[in-house]
Design a protein around this motif. Structure first.
Motif, PDB file in Angstrom:
ATOM      1  N   ASN A 264      21.703  45.844 -48.780  1.00  6.33           N
ATOM      2  CA  ASN A 264      21.676  45.529 -47.346  1.00  6.33           C
ATOM      3  C   ASN A 264      22.386  46.649 -46.614  1.00  6.33           C
ATOM      4  O   ASN A 264      23.532  46.987 -46.958  1.00  6.33           O
ATOM      5  CB  ASN A 264      22.368  44.196 -47.068  1.00  6.33           C
ATOM      6  N   ASN A 265      21.732  47.229 -45.609  1.00  7.12           N
ATOM      7  CA  ASN A 265      22.360  48.362 -44.936  1.00  7.12           C
ATOM      8  C   ASN A 265      21.746  48.652 -43.575  1.00  7.12           C
ATOM      9  O   ASN A 265      20.691  48.127 -43.222  1.00  7.12           O
ATOM     10  CB  ASN A 265      22.295  49.620 -45.822  1.00  7.12           C
ATOM     11  N   LEU A 266      22.433  49.515 -42.848  1.00  6.95           N
ATOM     12  CA  LEU A 266      21.946  50.097 -41.601  1.00  6.95           C
ATOM     13  C   LEU A 266      21.829  51.597 -41.810  1.00  6.95           C
ATOM     14  O   LEU A 266      22.798  52.242 -42.218  1.00  6.95           O
ATOM     15  CB  LEU A 266      22.912  49.806 -40.445  1.00  6.95           C
ATOM     16  N   LEU A 267      20.651  52.167 -41.553  1.00  5.55           N
ATOM     17  CA  LEU A 267      20.448  53.605 -41.667  1.00  5.55           C
ATOM     18  C   LEU A 267      20.462  54.250 -40.287  1.00  5.55           C
ATOM     19  O   LEU A 267      19.896  53.716 -39.335  1.00  5.55           O
ATOM     20  CB  LEU A 267      19.113  53.907 -42.359  1.00  5.55           C
ATOM     21  N   ASP A 268      21.103  55.388 -40.193  1.00  6.70           N
ATOM     22  CA  ASP A 268      21.141  56.156 -38.954  1.00  6.70           C
ATOM     23  C   ASP A 268      19.759  56.765 -38.691  1.00  6.70           C
ATOM     24  O   ASP A 268      19.123  57.293 -39.606  1.00  6.70           O
ATOM     25  CB  ASP A 268      22.185  57.267 -39.085  1.00  6.70           C
ATOM     26  N   THR A 269      19.294  56.692 -37.452  1.00  4.14           N
ATOM     27  CA  THR A 269      17.941  57.162 -37.141  1.00  4.14           C
ATOM     28  C   THR A 269      17.921  58.316 -36.142  1.00  4.14           C
ATOM     29  O   THR A 269      16.916  58.563 -35.481  1.00  4.14           O
ATOM     30  CB  THR A 269      17.081  56.001 -36.599  1.00  4.14           C
TER      31      THR A 269
END
Length: 311
Positions: A264-269
């Motif tokens: 589970n994660n948030l990726l920088d875009t």
């Protein structure tokens, strides 16, 4: 890399590996719609002679690698099939990248962003700080993710390769088994964690444009922002079926019904948004490409989903 013919730039020709896979099939459909030249490879990627024969036969300018194993029915399969997973996800991928380098060809690799996980330090769930392309993978809970992290790290050395980190891919068909929405809509209980996700109807065309531009390195291939399981199911309830219900369980409870932990994660875009400023945020993209089309055909979608759930 594309060369010239009669003094003019050669029209791009794509060679796709992964014909029987989900993304490989979708990419072929897109190229066909665009009127682009493309063919599918026939060799298994670990078969170097076969891959070379495919390249000699097709004479591509660009190679798209959507091959590999994720496991059936899910990544838990990889836990008991480690050698097969290594052959497909590591040896085969590196084989193709190396051949492309020697032939002067650009390769786009559809990898995964499921190699990161929220932590107790910089990347705390909910603080808005996403993993960048330069960050070192910190999740090896599943053997699938372990092999993907290894191959991504090695591919960084190839100057001809673009690695796209796909996450929890979504399409409009809510009964397609690989669709992330299909997966969570089938269950009575889901965890509720915000994640970066890839809305394929919006992002896959951009991957073809990235190949045409010959971008290289690593690209977080997700829509900006994160969305939780509950938020997605609430959108389904709002747009399609107002009687739809579900409940939540904890990560600890989930662990009792799966073999390998999930990422589970948030990726920088920042990078992908810099290339494509028009890219929609995850919620906006889901509404436009998934839920508004579903709402236009809600009775049929509702019926199909209820049949799938056995209700």
């Amino acid at each position: 890399m594309t060369g010239t013919e009669n003094g003019s730039a050669q029209e791009p020709k794509f060679l796709i590996f992964g014909k029987s896979g989900w993304i490989g099939g979708l990419v072929g459909e897109l190229l066909n719609q665009q009127g682009a030249q493309f063919e599918y490879g026939t060799a298994r990627l670990e078969d170097r002679a076969g891959v070379l024969a495919d390249i000699e036969r097709v004479k591509p300018t660009h190679v798209l690698n959507a091959a590999g194993v994720t496991g059936r029915p899910n990544v838990d399969w990889c836990e008991d099939h480690k050698i097969e997973t290594i052959r497909a996800n590591v040896i085969g991928c590196l084989n193709l990248a190396d051949i492309c380098l020697q032939k002067g060809l650009h390769m786009t690799y559809y990898g995964t962003g499921c190699i990161f996980h929220y932590d107790d330090g910089k990347f705390v769930q909910g603080n808005g700080v996403g993993f960048k392309e330069s960050d070192t993978p910190n999740f090896t809970g599943s053997y699938y993710s372990h092999t993907k992290a290894i191959v991504e790290n090695l591919l960084k050395e190839f100057p001809n390769v673009l690695t796209l980190r796909v996450r929890m891919p979504i399409v409009a068909d809510m009964t397609y088994p690989r669709n992330f929405i299909t997966k969570i809509i089938k269950y009575d209980k889901v965890i509720d964690i915000p994640n970066s996700m890839t809305v394929l109807p919006e992002l896959l065309p951009l991957s073809i444009e990235m190949a045409r531009r010959k971008l290289t390195g690593i690209m977080n291939f997700t829509n900006p922002g994160a969305i939780s399981h509950n938020e997605i199911l609430a959108l389904y309830k709002e747009y399609v079926d107002e009687e739809f219900t579900w409940s939540n369980f904890t990560v600890e409870e989930q662990a009792k019904v799966i073999v390998a932990p999930r990422s589970n994660n948030l990726l920088d875009t920042d990078r992908i948004s810099g290339e494509f400023p028009e890219l929609l945020g995850i919620k906006e993209s889901l509404i436009k490409y998934v839920f508004e089309p579903a709402a236009a055909n809600k009775e049929e979608v509702k019926k199909a989903v209820r049949e799938m759930r056995g209700r």
